[in-house]
Design a protein around this motif. Structure first.
Motif, PDB file in Angstrom:
ATOM      1  N   ILE A  72       5.748  -6.891  51.295  1.00  0.00           N
ATOM      2  CA  ILE A  72       5.333  -7.076  52.683  1.00  0.00           C
ATOM      3  C   ILE A  72       3.941  -6.478  52.848  1.00  0.00           C
ATOM      4  CG2 ILE A  72       5.879  -6.639  55.110  1.00  0.00           C
ATOM      5  CD1 ILE A  72       8.801  -6.150  54.199  1.00  0.00           C
ATOM      6  N   GLY A  73       2.990  -7.317  53.237  1.00  0.00           N
ATOM      7  CA  GLY A  73       1.634  -6.845  53.469  1.00  0.00           C
ATOM      8  C   GLY A  73       1.423  -6.528  54.932  1.00  0.00           C
ATOM      9  N   THR A  74       0.897  -5.345  55.220  1.00  0.00           N
ATOM     10  CA  THR A  74       0.693  -4.899  56.594  1.00  0.00           C
ATOM     11  C   THR A  74      -0.740  -4.395  56.760  1.00  0.00           C
ATOM     12  OG1 THR A  74       1.172  -2.516  56.413  1.00  0.00           O
ATOM     13  CG2 THR A  74       3.064  -4.019  56.425  1.00  0.00           C
ATOM     14  N   PRO A  75      -1.182  -4.149  57.992  1.00  0.00           N
ATOM     15  CA  PRO A  75      -2.498  -3.530  58.189  1.00  0.00           C
ATOM     16  C   PRO A  75      -2.564  -2.085  57.706  1.00  0.00           C
ATOM     17  CG  PRO A  75      -1.789  -4.688  60.174  1.00  0.00           C
ATOM     18  CD  PRO A  75      -0.595  -4.600  59.268  1.00  0.00           C
ATOM     19  N   ASP A  76      -1.412  -1.530  57.333  1.00  0.00           N
ATOM     20  CA  ASP A  76      -1.364  -0.133  56.911  1.00  0.00           C
ATOM     21  C   ASP A  76      -0.831   0.004  55.486  1.00  0.00           C
ATOM     22  OD1 ASP A  76      -1.785   2.635  57.424  1.00  0.00           O
ATOM     23  OD2 ASP A  76       0.364   2.887  57.768  1.00  0.00           O
ATOM     24  N   GLY A  77      -1.103  -0.989  54.651  1.00  0.00           N
ATOM     25  CA  GLY A  77      -0.718  -0.894  53.253  1.00  0.00           C
ATOM     26  C   GLY A  77       0.252  -1.974  52.820  1.00  0.00           C
ATOM     27  N   LEU A  78       0.565  -1.952  51.513  1.00  0.00           N
ATOM     28  CA  LEU A  78       1.475  -2.915  50.890  1.00  0.00           C
ATOM     29  C   LEU A  78       2.812  -2.238  50.621  1.00  0.00           C
ATOM     30  CD1 LEU A  78       1.948  -5.688  49.489  1.00  0.00           C
ATOM     31  CD2 LEU A  78       1.069  -4.638  47.392  1.00  0.00           C
ATOM     32  N   LEU A  79       3.905  -2.924  50.976  1.00  0.00           N
ATOM     33  CA  LEU A  79       5.247  -2.385  50.776  1.00  0.00           C
ATOM     34  C   LEU A  79       5.988  -3.201  49.727  1.00  0.00           C
ATOM     35  CD1 LEU A  79       6.220  -1.989  54.536  1.00  0.00           C
ATOM     36  CD2 LEU A  79       5.356  -0.198  53.025  1.00  0.00           C
ATOM     37  N   ILE A 104      -3.639  -5.539  54.232  1.00  0.00           N
ATOM     38  CA  ILE A 104      -3.232  -6.602  53.321  1.00  0.00           C
ATOM     39  C   ILE A 104      -3.222  -7.932  54.068  1.00  0.00           C
ATOM     40  CG2 ILE A 104      -1.538  -7.329  51.627  1.00  0.00           C
ATOM     41  CD1 ILE A 104      -2.748  -4.513  51.178  1.00  0.00           C
ATOM     42  N   ARG A 105      -3.961  -8.901  53.562  1.00  0.00           N
ATOM     43  CA  ARG A 105      -4.064 -10.200  54.229  1.00  0.00           C
ATOM     44  C   ARG A 105      -3.230 -11.296  53.558  1.00  0.00           C
ATOM     45  NH1 ARG A 105      -6.563 -10.985  59.166  1.00  0.00           N
ATOM     46  NH2 ARG A 105      -6.463 -13.136  58.464  1.00  0.00           N
ATOM     47  N   GLU A 106      -3.088 -11.244  52.220  1.00  0.00           N
ATOM     48  CA  GLU A 106      -2.445 -12.364  51.532  1.00  0.00           C
ATOM     49  C   GLU A 106      -1.786 -11.894  50.245  1.00  0.00           C
ATOM     50  OE1 GLU A 106      -1.322 -16.394  50.701  1.00  0.00           O
ATOM     51  OE2 GLU A 106      -1.808 -15.257  52.505  1.00  0.00           O
ATOM     52  N   LEU A 107      -0.618 -12.492  49.954  1.00  0.00           N
ATOM     53  CA  LEU A 107       0.111 -12.267  48.706  1.00  0.00           C
ATOM     54  C   LEU A 107       0.354 -13.616  48.039  1.00  0.00           C
ATOM     55  CD1 LEU A 107       2.820  -9.774  50.043  1.00  0.00           C
ATOM     56  CD2 LEU A 107       0.813  -9.178  48.669  1.00  0.00           C
ATOM     57  N   HIS A 108       0.208 -13.654  46.717  1.00  0.00           N
ATOM     58  CA  HIS A 108       0.446 -14.915  46.005  1.00  0.00           C
ATOM     59  C   HIS A 108       1.009 -14.619  44.626  1.00  0.00           C
ATOM     60  CE1 HIS A 108      -0.021 -19.078  44.767  1.00  0.00           C
ATOM     61  NE2 HIS A 108      -0.539 -18.639  43.631  1.00  0.00           N
ATOM     62  N   LEU A 109       2.071 -15.341  44.251  1.00  0.00           N
ATOM     63  CA  LEU A 109       2.665 -15.252  42.922  1.00  0.00           C
ATOM     64  C   LEU A 109       2.297 -16.515  42.163  1.00  0.00           C
ATOM     65  CD1 LEU A 109       4.609 -13.192  41.479  1.00  0.00           C
ATOM     66  CD2 LEU A 109       6.427 -14.847  41.958  1.00  0.00           C
ATOM     67  N   ASP A 110       1.537 -16.382  41.071  1.00  0.00           N
ATOM     68  CA  ASP A 110       1.086 -17.578  40.368  1.00  0.00           C
ATOM     69  C   ASP A 110       2.137 -18.072  39.377  1.00  0.00           C
ATOM     70  OD1 ASP A 110       0.832 -16.191  37.940  1.00  0.00           O
ATOM     71  OD2 ASP A 110      -1.328 -15.877  38.159  1.00  0.00           O
ATOM     72  N   SER A 111       1.821 -19.146  38.656  1.00  0.00           N
ATOM     73  CA  SER A 111       2.787 -19.802  37.775  1.00  0.00           C
ATOM     74  C   SER A 111       3.165 -18.956  36.570  1.00  0.00           C
ATOM     75  CB  SER A 111       2.219 -21.146  37.311  1.00  0.00           C
ATOM     76  OG  SER A 111       0.962 -20.971  36.666  1.00  0.00           O
ATOM     77  N   THR A 112       2.417 -17.899  36.274  1.00  0.00           N
ATOM     78  CA  THR A 112       2.744 -17.007  35.169  1.00  0.00           C
ATOM     79  C   THR A 112       3.523 -15.782  35.627  1.00  0.00           C
ATOM     80  OG1 THR A 112       0.721 -15.647  35.297  1.00  0.00           O
ATOM     81  CG2 THR A 112       0.584 -17.722  34.063  1.00  0.00           C
ATOM     82  N   GLY A 113       3.758 -15.661  36.934  1.00  0.00           N
ATOM     83  CA  GLY A 113       4.445 -14.502  37.475  1.00  0.00           C
ATOM     84  C   GLY A 113       3.526 -13.385  37.886  1.00  0.00           C
ATOM     85  N   GLN A 114       2.215 -13.622  37.847  1.00  0.00           N
ATOM     86  CA  GLN A 114       1.257 -12.598  38.257  1.00  0.00           C
ATOM     87  C   GLN A 114       1.197 -12.509  39.775  1.00  0.00           C
ATOM     88  OE1 GLN A 114      -1.065 -10.343  36.491  1.00  0.00           O
ATOM     89  NE2 GLN A 114      -0.907  -9.651  38.612  1.00  0.00           N
ATOM     90  N   LEU A 115       1.317 -11.296  40.300  1.00  0.00           N
ATOM     91  CA  LEU A 115       1.209 -11.066  41.732  1.00  0.00           C
ATOM     92  C   LEU A 115      -0.235 -10.733  42.081  1.00  0.00           C
ATOM     93  CD1 LEU A 115       2.489 -10.639  44.550  1.00  0.00           C
ATOM     94  CD2 LEU A 115       2.867  -8.239  43.899  1.00  0.00           C
ATOM     95  N   TRP A 116      -0.820 -11.525  42.985  1.00  0.00           N
ATOM     96  CA  TRP A 116      -2.169 -11.315  43.490  1.00  0.00           C
ATOM     97  C   TRP A 116      -2.073 -10.773  44.908  1.00  0.00           C
ATOM     98  CZ3 TRP A 116      -6.511 -12.749  40.464  1.00  0.00           C
ATOM     99  CH2 TRP A 116      -6.209 -13.483  39.314  1.00  0.00           C
ATOM    100  N   VAL A 117      -2.939  -9.804  45.217  1.00  0.00           N
ATOM    101  CA  VAL A 117      -2.928  -9.173  46.530  1.00  0.00           C
ATOM    102  C   VAL A 117      -4.338  -9.230  47.115  1.00  0.00           C
ATOM    103  CG1 VAL A 117      -2.388  -7.108  47.852  1.00  0.00           C
ATOM    104  CG2 VAL A 117      -1.106  -7.607  45.746  1.00  0.00           C
ATOM    105  N   GLY A 118      -4.469  -9.912  48.233  1.00  0.00           N
ATOM    106  CA  GLY A 118      -5.755 -10.006  48.913  1.00  0.00           C
ATOM    107  C   GLY A 118      -5.805  -9.062  50.094  1.00  0.00           C
TER     108      GLY A 118
END
Length: 357
Positions: A72-79, A104-118
């Motif tokens: 969960i991405g929030t204005p006060d950090g990533l949970l 935290i503005r965006e979360l994405h899980l790519d096709s390899t299972g990598q978690l990206w955090v914007g």
């Protein structure tokens, strides 16, 4: 002492979320619909859960990964939530490999299972083994709006300064200009949304230049819509083979022809909603998250609106919706002003998460 009920497929994760559900509960059923068109029919009953122990900031983005963790991405950090407790990640100058930004503005899980955090202060990749982050250098483009992956494995990053392409883990190009409707090259900024359609065409939604389509031959983006109504794009989904459903922050919903850019406005029968997010789910319905009118669900020509009922704690927690996500078990996760709600798309029974009172 616990009460038990049949639980939904969302509880069948690889980790401990299923155990948590079995020990915390109340059976729940949900709510009502709003007819916006003359031929609108009611949605079938849905069942919602709430994370009642959630006491953190507004959930701006939600994702459930392959291991069953809820992020969960929030204005006060990533949970990171494992069904028992929340682990919070925030920038730490004294710690190597911490996350780059607090908001935290965006979360994405790519096709390899990598978690990206914007974040509003940079892009990050999460390392599951080390429980740490690798910060990705995008030069001056630190404010991230969206992250998506195209069919060729390219990771696309939407920022205030343009659109970045990451190939094989390395940033390779920034697109910071576009060809406008007059054929002139102008700066590309405030890219808000990225979408690849069923024909593998790449689209981006912007704040000031509407909807853009990628030209593979010229390796550039061209303005596709010529209407000022299509601005501040917050969502793009496939509607039909020939049309996209485009959600805007201030002007509502539109169908956009993929060939000629002609638009048709969808009349909602309510004051123009401010749209924050939208997705197309596995059952081919479109879920629209609004800041002031709850959830709008579009199913072909039928529209329904799902809202909070203050006298019924089984309804969605707030009409102010910030994010929406569907996991691989066909569960919808909704981030609201007052917490996180979830419902099963296939109609299985769910549980209301409560304390052990």
């Amino acid at each position: 002492m616990f009460l038990y009920a049949n639980y939904c497929t969302m509880c069948s994760s690889k980790l401990r979320l299923d155990e948590f559900v079995l020990r915390k509960l109340l059976f729940c059923m949900v709510f009502f619909t709003f007819s916006a068109l003359a031929n609108t029919s009611q949605m079938q009953s849905m069942r919602f859960n709430h994370l009642s122990d959630y006491t953190h900031g507004n959930p701006r983005t939600i994702l459930r990964d392959d291991y069953g963790f809820l992020w969960i991405g929030t204005p006060d950090g990533l949970l990171k939530y494992d069904g028992y407790k929340y682990t919070r990640f925030a920038p730490n100058d004294k710690k190597n490999h911490s996350i780059s930004g607090l908001h935290i503005r965006e979360l994405h899980l790519d096709s390899t299972g990598q978690l990206w955090v914007g974040t509003t202060d940079g892009l990050n990749k999460f390392n599951y083994i080390e429980n740490s982050f690798t910060q990705v250098d995008l030069n001056d483009s630190t404010y991230i709006y969206d992250i998506n992956e195209s069919s060729d494995g390219t990771i696309w990053i939407a920022t205030r300064g343009g659109l970045h392409a990451i190939r094989n883990g390395t940033p390779t190009k920034i697109y910071n200009s576009l060809i406008n409707k007059d054929g002139n090259e102008v700066p590309l900024n405030y890219v808000r949304k990225i979408h690849q359609d069923s024909d593998n065409n790449l689209w981006i939604g912007t704040r000031y230049h509407g909807l853009l389509r990628f030209n593979n031959i010229q390796d550039t983006f061209k303005q596709h819509t010529h209407s000022e109504d299509i601005e501040w794009v917050m969502g793009i989904t496939d509607y039909t083979q020939d049309e996209l459903l485009v959600s805007t922050y201030q002007n509502g919903l539109f169908l956009v022809n993929k060939q000629n850019g002609l638009i048709k406005k969808i009349e909602l029968g309510i004051a123009e909603p401010r749209i924050r997010d939208s997705i197309k789910t596995s059952d081919n319905t479109h879920w629209i998250a609004t800041i002031d009118h709850g959830l709008i669900v579009v199913d072909n020509s039928e529209l329904s609106r799902l809202v909070n009922n203050e006298s019924d704690n089984r309804s969605i927690q707030s009409d102010q919706i910030h994010s929406i996500f569907e996991d691989t078990n066909k569960n919808i996760w909704v981030g609201t002003r007052n917490g996180v709600s979830t419902a099963s798309l296939d109609g299985n029974s769910c549980l209301l998460y409560t304390s052990d009172a």
